[in-house]
Design an enzyme around this catalytic site. Sequence first.
Site, mmCIF file in Angstrom:
data_model
loop_
_atom_site.group_PDB
_atom_site.id
_atom_site.type_symbol
_atom_site.label_atom_id
_atom_site.label_comp_id
_atom_site.label_asym_id
_atom_site.label_seq_id
_atom_site.Cartn_x
_atom_site.Cartn_y
_atom_site.Cartn_z
ATOM 1 N N ARG A 73 -42.348 -4.363 -10.247
ATOM 2 C CA ARG A 73 -41.063 -4.477 -9.549
ATOM 3 C C ARG A 73 -41.153 -5.477 -8.385
ATOM 4 O O ARG A 73 -40.236 -6.265 -8.167
ATOM 5 C CB ARG A 73 -40.626 -3.100 -9.037
ATOM 6 C CG ARG A 73 -39.217 -3.083 -8.470
ATOM 7 C CD ARG A 73 -38.741 -1.678 -8.189
ATOM 8 N NE ARG A 73 -37.443 -1.703 -7.540
ATOM 9 C CZ ARG A 73 -37.140 -1.029 -6.430
ATOM 10 N NH1 ARG A 73 -38.053 -0.254 -5.863
ATOM 11 N NH2 ARG A 73 -35.945 -1.089 -5.901
ATOM 12 N N HIS A 77 -38.879 -8.829 -7.982
ATOM 13 C CA HIS A 77 -38.072 -9.094 -6.793
ATOM 14 C C HIS A 77 -38.519 -10.368 -6.093
ATOM 15 O O HIS A 77 -37.714 -11.027 -5.427
ATOM 16 C CB HIS A 77 -38.144 -7.899 -5.833
ATOM 17 C CG HIS A 77 -37.323 -6.732 -6.268
ATOM 18 N ND1 HIS A 77 -36.526 -6.001 -5.408
ATOM 19 C CD2 HIS A 77 -37.157 -6.155 -7.487
ATOM 20 C CE1 HIS A 77 -35.907 -5.042 -6.076
ATOM 21 N NE2 HIS A 77 -36.280 -5.109 -7.343
ATOM 22 N N ASP A 78 -39.768 -10.723 -6.227
ATOM 23 C CA ASP A 78 -40.255 -11.977 -5.659
ATOM 24 C C ASP A 78 -39.663 -13.162 -6.413
ATOM 25 O O ASP A 78 -39.083 -14.072 -5.822
ATOM 26 C CB ASP A 78 -41.782 -12.031 -5.717
ATOM 27 C CG ASP A 78 -42.342 -13.306 -5.101
ATOM 28 O OD1 ASP A 78 -41.847 -13.711 -4.035
ATOM 29 O OD2 ASP A 78 -43.274 -13.888 -5.685
ATOM 30 N N VAL A 81 -35.839 -14.183 -6.082
ATOM 31 C CA VAL A 81 -35.368 -14.701 -4.785
ATOM 32 C C VAL A 81 -36.271 -15.859 -4.365
ATOM 33 O O VAL A 81 -37.432 -15.669 -4.050
ATOM 34 C CB VAL A 81 -35.385 -13.602 -3.705
ATOM 35 C CG1 VAL A 81 -34.888 -14.158 -2.371
ATOM 36 C CG2 VAL A 81 -34.524 -12.415 -4.130
ATOM 37 N N ASP A 85 -42.956 -17.178 -5.214
ATOM 38 C CA ASP A 85 -43.699 -17.824 -4.128
ATOM 39 C C ASP A 85 -44.275 -16.831 -3.122
ATOM 40 O O ASP A 85 -44.699 -17.218 -2.033
ATOM 41 C CB ASP A 85 -42.787 -18.813 -3.394
ATOM 42 C CG ASP A 85 -41.631 -18.121 -2.676
ATOM 43 O OD1 ASP A 85 -41.396 -16.919 -2.921
ATOM 44 O OD2 ASP A 85 -40.961 -18.785 -1.857
ATOM 45 N N GLU A 99 -37.380 -10.884 3.507
ATOM 46 C CA GLU A 99 -36.820 -10.274 2.299
ATOM 47 C C GLU A 99 -37.154 -8.788 2.198
ATOM 48 O O GLU A 99 -36.383 -7.999 1.655
ATOM 49 C CB GLU A 99 -37.352 -10.999 1.059
ATOM 50 C CG GLU A 99 -36.876 -12.429 0.915
ATOM 51 C CD GLU A 99 -37.610 -13.175 -0.180
ATOM 52 O OE1 GLU A 99 -38.097 -12.525 -1.127
ATOM 53 O OE2 GLU A 99 -37.733 -14.412 -0.092
ATOM 54 N N ASN A 105 -35.011 -3.943 -1.352
ATOM 55 C CA ASN A 105 -36.472 -4.032 -1.289
ATOM 56 C C ASN A 105 -37.130 -2.943 -0.454
ATOM 57 O O ASN A 105 -38.361 -2.875 -0.386
ATOM 58 C CB ASN A 105 -36.875 -5.411 -0.729
ATOM 59 C CG ASN A 105 -36.493 -6.541 -1.646
ATOM 60 O OD1 ASN A 105 -36.390 -6.365 -2.859
ATOM 61 N ND2 ASN A 105 -36.257 -7.717 -1.076
ATOM 62 N N PRO A 174 -30.518 -8.515 -9.455
ATOM 63 C CA PRO A 174 -29.624 -7.640 -10.219
ATOM 64 C C PRO A 174 -29.546 -6.273 -9.551
ATOM 65 O O PRO A 174 -30.535 -5.780 -9.019
ATOM 66 C CB PRO A 174 -30.315 -7.542 -11.587
ATOM 67 C CG PRO A 174 -31.233 -8.718 -11.646
ATOM 68 C CD PRO A 174 -31.680 -8.964 -10.244
ATOM 69 N N HIS A 204 -37.814 -0.912 -17.231
ATOM 70 C CA HIS A 204 -37.356 0.381 -16.726
ATOM 71 C C HIS A 204 -37.944 1.541 -17.519
ATOM 72 O O HIS A 204 -37.643 2.698 -17.229
ATOM 73 C CB HIS A 204 -35.824 0.459 -16.769
ATOM 74 C CG HIS A 204 -35.152 -0.366 -15.718
ATOM 75 N ND1 HIS A 204 -33.781 -0.533 -15.645
ATOM 76 C CD2 HIS A 204 -35.661 -1.093 -14.693
ATOM 77 C CE1 HIS A 204 -33.488 -1.328 -14.626
ATOM 78 N NE2 HIS A 204 -34.611 -1.687 -14.042
ATOM 79 N N THR A 205 -38.782 1.234 -18.473
ATOM 80 C CA THR A 205 -39.462 2.302 -19.211
ATOM 81 C C THR A 205 -40.535 2.959 -18.356
ATOM 82 O O THR A 205 -41.046 4.020 -18.701
ATOM 83 C CB THR A 205 -40.082 1.765 -20.519
ATOM 84 O OG1 THR A 205 -40.486 2.866 -21.331
ATOM 85 C CG2 THR A 205 -41.296 0.876 -20.253
#
Length: 335
Positions: A73, A77-78, A81, A85, A99, A105, A174, A204-205
């Site tokens: 995750r 999320h990295d 956005v 990096d 962030e 987050n 998202p 999401h499993t």
Amino acid sequence: MKMRSFLSITLLLFVFLMAAAGAKTSKAPIKPIGLIPNYYKVTRTCPQAEQLVRQVTREKVRNDLTLGAKLLRVHYHDCFVKGCDASILLNSVGTNQSEKDARPNLSLGGFEVIDEIKSRIEKVCTQKVSCADILALAARDAVSFPFKKPLWDVLTGRKDGRVSLISNVTGNLPSAFSDFATLQTIFSKKGLDINDLVALSGAHTIGVSHCGAFSRRLFNFTGKGDADPSLEPVYAEFLRKQCPNPANLTTVVGMDPNSTLTFDTHYFTALKKRQGLFQSDAALLTNATSATIVHRFQSPDVFFKQFAKSMVKMGGIEVLLGDAGEIRKDCRFIN
């Protein structure tokens, strides 16, 4: 004398031409090498880098099986956005909110694992391995741990970003409440297609969610105290028992009702039964093409193959190469 003068003139001309050639060459910037397999071994900058990442990750996951979902995750999320990096790893400093402080987050975890890996690597390869690569490798190795083999390839050679702003998060990640059109738009902007969208949703499993991310579906979907009709009634009742209204802020529920810790295709089986936890999960069935892909991904062979491809694509989003970034000494702070 004539011969000596001729030789002198010839030598001067040669030196002039060499200098001109050198000047011309120096003006052309050296193109940085792109992402490649085993970057640190190929470039001999830290041949043991990937082995060290794998070693520390396995040590940690062996004692905490939830780390696969957590690190995956963080990697997601990295990348969504400002690209992959490692900007998600940077702490807020002074009045600059990073962030990490953005609402989506706040529930991220596993940062201490990245810190441990970075610390081990720095002892043998000082400032040679980027935090962005460490995160990408650790996410892969954590999810792959139960399989005793890597589930996807990780190309390396990323540099770390120097900017992390809370304002950059909005509109790029998202949401659990996103409809299909919103999901497709966000993924498309990152160079990801509908197959990638559905495959990456399959993550999401594994993992859990706090009740607040889906409680509206259970108690007040249209503002009239009703439930989301797209949610299977028995499953909805199960969720209401787990998350009464108002919900306990510390309560978590598995995102896959069948296997919270096992990376498999049960997520897609659950979707077909209308047991997707989030609105964004249920949204995958509202588009004909996406719904067909959900059906196909119930096959482990089909899903795992596409997931591997999609992870490579996601790992290449807006990466920094060469002088465009840096290699941090500490993943939480720029140099």
